[in-house]
Design a protein around this motif. Sequence first.
Motif, PDB file in Angstrom:
ATOM      1  N   UNK A   1      50.781 -25.516  -4.657  1.00  0.00           N
ATOM      2  CA  UNK A   1      51.588 -24.474  -4.043  1.00  0.00           C
ATOM      3  C   UNK A   1      50.799 -23.945  -2.851  1.00  0.00           C
ATOM      4  N   UNK A   2      50.693 -24.782  -1.831  1.00  0.00           N
ATOM      5  CA  UNK A   2      49.840 -24.476  -0.682  1.00  0.00           C
ATOM      6  C   UNK A   2      50.256 -23.188   0.020  1.00  0.00           C
ATOM      7  N   UNK A   3      51.541 -22.956   0.172  1.00  0.00           N
ATOM      8  CA  UNK A   3      51.993 -21.752   0.877  1.00  0.00           C
ATOM      9  C   UNK A   3      51.525 -20.483   0.153  1.00  0.00           C
TER      10      UNK A   3
ATOM     11  N   UNK B   1      44.892 -16.308   0.332  1.00  0.00           N
ATOM     12  CA  UNK B   1      43.646 -16.320   1.113  1.00  0.00           C
ATOM     13  C   UNK B   1      43.753 -15.359   2.289  1.00  0.00           C
ATOM     14  N   UNK B   2      44.916 -15.340   2.945  1.00  0.00           N
ATOM     15  CA  UNK B   2      45.109 -14.446   4.088  1.00  0.00           C
ATOM     16  C   UNK B   2      45.254 -12.986   3.655  1.00  0.00           C
ATOM     17  N   UNK B   3      46.133 -12.714   2.690  1.00  0.00           N
ATOM     18  CA  UNK B   3      46.517 -11.340   2.366  1.00  0.00           C
ATOM     19  C   UNK B   3      45.640 -10.672   1.319  1.00  0.00           C
ATOM     20  N   UNK B   4      45.084 -11.440   0.395  1.00  0.00           N
ATOM     21  CA  UNK B   4      44.288 -10.859  -0.684  1.00  0.00           C
ATOM     22  C   UNK B   4      42.796 -10.965  -0.382  1.00  0.00           C
TER      23      UNK B   4
ATOM     24  N   UNK C   1      49.597 -25.402  13.345  1.00  0.00           N
ATOM     25  CA  UNK C   1      50.889 -26.033  13.591  1.00  0.00           C
ATOM     26  C   UNK C   1      51.660 -26.196  12.304  1.00  0.00           C
ATOM     27  N   UNK C   2      52.932 -25.880  12.349  1.00  0.00           N
ATOM     28  CA  UNK C   2      53.781 -26.060  11.180  1.00  0.00           C
ATOM     29  C   UNK C   2      53.428 -25.155  10.018  1.00  0.00           C
ATOM     30  N   UNK C   3      52.807 -24.011  10.282  1.00  0.00           N
ATOM     31  CA  UNK C   3      52.428 -23.098   9.208  1.00  0.00           C
ATOM     32  C   UNK C   3      51.166 -23.491   8.474  1.00  0.00           C
ATOM     33  N   UNK C   4      50.489 -24.499   8.943  1.00  0.00           N
ATOM     34  CA  UNK C   4      49.226 -24.912   8.315  1.00  0.00           C
ATOM     35  C   UNK C   4      48.109 -24.023   8.810  1.00  0.00           C
ATOM     36  N   UNK C   5      47.775 -23.047   7.988  1.00  0.00           N
ATOM     37  CA  UNK C   5      46.760 -22.077   8.369  1.00  0.00           C
ATOM     38  C   UNK C   5      45.368 -22.621   8.091  1.00  0.00           C
ATOM     39  N   UNK C   6      44.468 -22.327   9.002  1.00  0.00           N
ATOM     40  CA  UNK C   6      43.052 -22.644   8.827  1.00  0.00           C
ATOM     41  C   UNK C   6      42.314 -21.318   8.892  1.00  0.00           C
ATOM     42  N   UNK C   7      41.511 -21.039   7.879  1.00  0.00           N
ATOM     43  CA  UNK C   7      40.874 -19.738   7.741  1.00  0.00           C
ATOM     44  C   UNK C   7      39.409 -19.772   8.115  1.00  0.00           C
TER      45      UNK C   7
ATOM     46  N   UNK D   1      38.480 -16.732 -10.312  1.00  0.00           N
ATOM     47  CA  UNK D   1      39.762 -16.055 -10.203  1.00  0.00           C
ATOM     48  C   UNK D   1      40.867 -17.104 -10.124  1.00  0.00           C
ATOM     49  N   UNK D   2      42.091 -16.679 -10.393  1.00  0.00           N
ATOM     50  CA  UNK D   2      43.245 -17.577 -10.384  1.00  0.00           C
ATOM     51  C   UNK D   2      43.945 -17.480  -9.034  1.00  0.00           C
ATOM     52  N   UNK D   3      44.172 -18.632  -8.413  1.00  0.00           N
ATOM     53  CA  UNK D   3      44.999 -18.706  -7.213  1.00  0.00           C
ATOM     54  C   UNK D   3      46.471 -18.756  -7.634  1.00  0.00           C
ATOM     55  N   UNK D   4      47.399 -18.404  -6.755  1.00  0.00           N
ATOM     56  CA  UNK D   4      48.817 -18.452  -7.115  1.00  0.00           C
ATOM     57  C   UNK D   4      49.282 -19.821  -7.599  1.00  0.00           C
TER      58      UNK D   4
END
Length: 116
Positions: A13-15, A21-24, A33-39, A95-98
């Motif tokens: 569930x990449x999204x 990763x972004x919000x929490x 590109x295409x919503x593929x975020x790199x942090x 911790x648990x990721x979504x």
Amino acid sequence: MISGAHVILYSQNAEADRDFIRDVLDFPGVDAGGGRLIFKLPPAEVAVHPTDGPPQHELFLMCDNLDSQLAEFRARGIEITRPISEQRWGKLTAIRLPSGAELPLYEPLHPTAHSL
């Protein structure tokens, strides 16, 4: 010259994991590109450990005070998946990721290289 490292987490569930990763975790990022975020990651280090099994790679997030970090995560409703265990090299939990995957984190008791 090597200018950085790129870590890839494969997710079912990449999204949702990207949002986490972004919000929490509050890691800033760019859209590749295409919503593929790199942090942007915090300072990092790499270790090479011997193994008798097949080669593998792991990602651990490090923190200065595991107890206070977990209190913050609990207050935000983040599931802690492992009790803190004392290792010879530090205090370890996860911790648990979504997506359901675990993300280990630890407070190192060893000298760190990430600020050299």
